[in-house]
Design a protein around this motif. Sequence first.
Motif, PDB file in Angstrom:
ATOM      1  N   ALA A  97       0.827  -1.208   0.000  1.00 41.37           N
ATOM      2  CA  ALA A  97       0.000   0.000   0.000  1.00 41.37           C
ATOM      3  C   ALA A  97       0.861   1.257   0.000  1.00 41.37           C
ATOM      4  CB  ALA A  97      -0.926  -0.002   1.215  1.00 41.37           C
ATOM      5  N   ALA A  98       1.936   1.241   0.796  1.00 41.31           N
ATOM      6  CA  ALA A  98       2.833   2.401   0.845  1.00 41.31           C
ATOM      7  C   ALA A  98       3.559   2.595  -0.479  1.00 41.31           C
ATOM      8  CB  ALA A  98       3.837   2.229   1.982  1.00 41.31           C
ATOM      9  N   HIS A  99       3.987   1.500  -1.106  1.00 39.49           N
ATOM     10  CA  HIS A  99       4.676   1.607  -2.394  1.00 39.49           C
ATOM     11  C   HIS A  99       3.740   2.149  -3.478  1.00 39.49           C
ATOM     12  CE1 HIS A  99       8.770   0.093  -2.064  1.00 39.49           C
ATOM     13  NE2 HIS A  99       8.347  -0.791  -1.182  1.00 39.49           N
ATOM     14  N   ILE A 100       2.487   1.744  -3.450  1.00 37.24           N
ATOM     15  CA  ILE A 100       1.523   2.251  -4.437  1.00 37.24           C
ATOM     16  C   ILE A 100       1.337   3.752  -4.260  1.00 37.24           C
ATOM     17  CG2 ILE A 100      -0.895   2.187  -5.164  1.00 37.24           C
ATOM     18  CD1 ILE A 100      -0.861  -0.832  -4.524  1.00 37.24           C
ATOM     19  N   ARG A 101       1.213   4.193  -3.019  1.00 38.39           N
ATOM     20  CA  ARG A 101       1.076   5.629  -2.757  1.00 38.39           C
ATOM     21  C   ARG A 101       2.315   6.396  -3.215  1.00 38.39           C
ATOM     22  NH1 ARG A 101      -0.895   3.872   2.275  1.00 38.39           N
ATOM     23  NH2 ARG A 101       1.104   4.433   3.251  1.00 38.39           N
ATOM     24  N   ASN A 102       3.486   5.788  -3.045  1.00 34.41           N
ATOM     25  CA  ASN A 102       4.742   6.455  -3.405  1.00 34.41           C
ATOM     26  C   ASN A 102       5.099   6.311  -4.884  1.00 34.41           C
ATOM     27  OD1 ASN A 102       5.071   7.187  -0.733  1.00 34.41           O
ATOM     28  ND2 ASN A 102       6.345   5.411  -0.232  1.00 34.41           N
ATOM     29  N   ARG A 103       4.269   5.596  -5.644  1.00 36.73           N
ATOM     30  CA  ARG A 103       4.513   5.372  -7.063  1.00 36.73           C
ATOM     31  C   ARG A 103       5.839   4.660  -7.300  1.00 36.73           C
ATOM     32  NH1 ARG A 103       1.296   8.593 -10.286  1.00 36.73           N
ATOM     33  NH2 ARG A 103       2.878   8.822 -11.903  1.00 36.73           N
ATOM     34  N   THR A 104       6.155   3.711  -6.423  1.00 38.90           N
ATOM     35  CA  THR A 104       7.376   2.914  -6.571  1.00 38.90           C
ATOM     36  C   THR A 104       7.009   1.451  -6.811  1.00 38.90           C
ATOM     37  OG1 THR A 104       7.481   2.848  -4.143  1.00 38.90           O
ATOM     38  CG2 THR A 104       8.925   4.413  -5.264  1.00 38.90           C
ATOM     39  N   SER A 105       6.060   1.240  -7.700  1.00 42.54           N
ATOM     40  CA  SER A 105       5.643  -0.115  -8.035  1.00 42.54           C
ATOM     41  C   SER A 105       4.940  -0.109  -9.380  1.00 42.54           C
ATOM     42  CB  SER A 105       4.699  -0.680  -6.965  1.00 42.54           C
ATOM     43  OG  SER A 105       3.478   0.046  -6.970  1.00 42.54           O
ATOM     44  N   THR A 159       2.351   4.399 -12.478  1.00 38.14           N
ATOM     45  CA  THR A 159       1.822   3.075 -12.194  1.00 38.14           C
ATOM     46  C   THR A 159       0.657   2.767 -13.134  1.00 38.14           C
ATOM     47  OG1 THR A 159       0.355   4.021 -10.532  1.00 38.14           O
ATOM     48  CG2 THR A 159       2.481   3.209  -9.772  1.00 38.14           C
ATOM     49  N   GLY A 160       0.412   1.447 -13.326  1.00 35.17           N
ATOM     50  CA  GLY A 160      -0.729   1.025 -14.109  1.00 35.17           C
ATOM     51  C   GLY A 160      -0.500   1.041 -15.611  1.00 35.17           C
ATOM     52  N   HIS A 161       0.750   1.223 -16.095  1.00 36.00           N
ATOM     53  CA  HIS A 161       1.025   1.290 -17.526  1.00 36.00           C
ATOM     54  C   HIS A 161       1.855   0.095 -17.990  1.00 36.00           C
ATOM     55  CE1 HIS A 161      -0.254   5.398 -16.730  1.00 36.00           C
ATOM     56  NE2 HIS A 161      -0.398   5.576 -18.018  1.00 36.00           N
ATOM     57  N   ALA A 162       1.581  -1.058 -17.461  1.00 36.66           N
ATOM     58  CA  ALA A 162       2.320  -2.256 -17.836  1.00 36.66           C
ATOM     59  C   ALA A 162       1.908  -2.710 -19.227  1.00 36.66           C
ATOM     60  CB  ALA A 162       2.064  -3.365 -16.825  1.00 36.66           C
ATOM     61  N   ARG A 171       1.448  -5.728 -22.251  1.00 32.98           N
ATOM     62  CA  ARG A 171       0.928  -7.093 -22.230  1.00 32.98           C
ATOM     63  C   ARG A 171       2.046  -8.096 -21.949  1.00 32.98           C
ATOM     64  NH1 ARG A 171      -2.756  -8.955 -27.171  1.00 32.98           N
ATOM     65  NH2 ARG A 171      -3.960  -7.235 -26.251  1.00 32.98           N
ATOM     66  N   LYS A 172       3.215  -7.847 -22.534  1.00 30.90           N
ATOM     67  CA  LYS A 172       4.344  -8.747 -22.302  1.00 30.90           C
ATOM     68  C   LYS A 172       4.727  -8.760 -20.823  1.00 30.90           C
ATOM     69  CE  LYS A 172       9.210  -9.495 -23.442  1.00 30.90           C
ATOM     70  NZ  LYS A 172      10.388  -9.013 -24.217  1.00 30.90           N
ATOM     71  N   GLN A 173       4.745  -7.589 -20.188  1.00 23.76           N
ATOM     72  CA  GLN A 173       5.088  -7.527 -18.771  1.00 23.76           C
ATOM     73  C   GLN A 173       4.091  -8.309 -17.923  1.00 23.76           C
ATOM     74  OE1 GLN A 173       5.371  -3.187 -18.443  1.00 23.76           O
ATOM     75  NE2 GLN A 173       7.484  -3.419 -17.746  1.00 23.76           N
ATOM     76  N   LEU A 174       2.818  -8.242 -18.295  1.00 26.96           N
ATOM     77  CA  LEU A 174       1.806  -8.975 -17.540  1.00 26.96           C
ATOM     78  C   LEU A 174       1.990 -10.481 -17.675  1.00 26.96           C
ATOM     79  CD1 LEU A 174      -1.377  -6.847 -18.338  1.00 26.96           C
ATOM     80  CD2 LEU A 174       0.021  -6.809 -16.261  1.00 26.96           C
ATOM     81  N   VAL A 175       2.289 -10.929 -18.906  1.00 26.37           N
ATOM     82  CA  VAL A 175       2.513 -12.365 -19.127  1.00 26.37           C
ATOM     83  C   VAL A 175       3.757 -12.832 -18.370  1.00 26.37           C
ATOM     84  CG1 VAL A 175       3.079 -14.111 -20.860  1.00 26.37           C
ATOM     85  CG2 VAL A 175       1.337 -12.381 -21.353  1.00 26.37           C
ATOM     86  N   VAL A 176       4.818 -12.030 -18.448  1.00 25.89           N
ATOM     87  CA  VAL A 176       6.047 -12.367 -17.732  1.00 25.89           C
ATOM     88  C   VAL A 176       5.795 -12.392 -16.227  1.00 25.89           C
ATOM     89  CG1 VAL A 176       8.370 -11.549 -17.147  1.00 25.89           C
ATOM     90  CG2 VAL A 176       7.614 -11.543 -19.527  1.00 25.89           C
ATOM     91  N   ALA A 200      15.254  -8.651 -14.620  1.00 25.74           N
ATOM     92  CA  ALA A 200      15.878  -9.265 -15.791  1.00 25.74           C
ATOM     93  C   ALA A 200      14.924  -9.422 -16.971  1.00 25.74           C
ATOM     94  CB  ALA A 200      16.457 -10.632 -15.413  1.00 25.74           C
ATOM     95  N   TYR A 201      13.646  -9.743 -16.710  1.00 25.79           N
ATOM     96  CA  TYR A 201      12.751 -10.118 -17.805  1.00 25.79           C
ATOM     97  C   TYR A 201      11.526  -9.214 -17.979  1.00 25.79           C
ATOM     98  CZ  TYR A 201      15.507 -14.366 -17.551  1.00 25.79           C
ATOM     99  OH  TYR A 201      16.556 -15.255 -17.519  1.00 25.79           O
ATOM    100  N   ALA A 202      11.178  -8.426 -16.965  1.00 30.96           N
ATOM    101  CA  ALA A 202       9.994  -7.573 -17.080  1.00 30.96           C
ATOM    102  C   ALA A 202      10.350  -6.110 -17.292  1.00 30.96           C
ATOM    103  CB  ALA A 202       9.107  -7.724 -15.841  1.00 30.96           C
ATOM    104  N   GLY A 203      11.638  -5.791 -17.346  1.00 31.22           N
ATOM    105  CA  GLY A 203      12.058  -4.415 -17.582  1.00 31.22           C
ATOM    106  C   GLY A 203      11.674  -3.455 -16.480  1.00 31.22           C
ATOM    107  N   ILE A 204      11.723  -3.922 -15.227  1.00 28.00           N
ATOM    108  CA  ILE A 204      11.353  -3.094 -14.077  1.00 28.00           C
ATOM    109  C   ILE A 204      12.604  -2.771 -13.268  1.00 28.00           C
ATOM    110  CG2 ILE A 204       9.974  -3.033 -11.952  1.00 28.00           C
ATOM    111  CD1 ILE A 204       8.028  -4.929 -13.260  1.00 28.00           C
TER     112      ILE A 204
END
Length: 273
Positions: free
Chosen positions: A64-72, A146-149, A151-156, A185-189
């Motif tokens: 919850a804190a990470h979502i508020r801080n936009r670090t996720s 946040t929220g701009h993942a 389709r590839k990131q979601l599958v990964v 390594a694989y989701a570009g995060i």
Amino acid sequence: MIVTGTLIAATLSGIAIGILSGLLGIGGGVVMVPLFRLGFGLTAIEATATSLFAIIPTGISGAAAHIRNRTSQPAVGVAAGLGGALTSPAGVALATMSPGWAIMLAAALVIGYSAYNMLKKALKMPREARPARPEQEKAAPAIAPTGHATRKQLVVGFSIGLLAGVISGYVGVGGGFIMIPLFIAYAGISMKQASGTSLIAVAILALPGAVSQLMYGNVHLAIGLAVAVGSIPGAMLGANLAKRVPERSLRLLFGAMLLAAAAIMAANEFFLP
């Protein structure tokens, strides 16, 4: 019967675990499992089950804190959590059929391997000169909206969650130690976003495994709840600190903590019956 001193010690431990959890994006299981086994004398299956139970409130608080801080990246975290939720009961079932030494050694090997990879990559990174100023943080691409993942990131993310779920259910950890390197390594995060994304996944995937362990009667509720009382505010504090710690330092701290946890769990089996 649990004495008051034990519950106080569990709560204070929970604060420290929560800070590490929020800062590094793990559920805290890599610390809780050896702590419950060594510090509180629980059996191997009780240590992993109680850890899985306490991970849920810890993960929710930090996420919850990470979502508020936009670090996720919440969408990727949810995808990974759903994948893990499908497979974590299978890990729990395997754990109930395994001897205690096998559970502890499996945890030590998996965590140790993750620590090695994280430290190796961190040591290759250049040192950060100084923390970014507020106006620089707004322009930095590492903290993307946040929220701009994709389709590839979601599958990964979902695929990573499938693997993490089995490991989580078996060794009683949230799976952040395996998800964070894979997200990077694989989701570009980035590391900072991977930490918050991992906690979202951990909060979701640990739930069915914890319910399974409760049904088996393996969770030590008193200790688990006491740890959660401390870990909830601790995780919020750790998540807020994550914005201020350089990424290279985060990687080094994460890797060093995992390496220590792996060593403790392996040595544990030589000193406790």
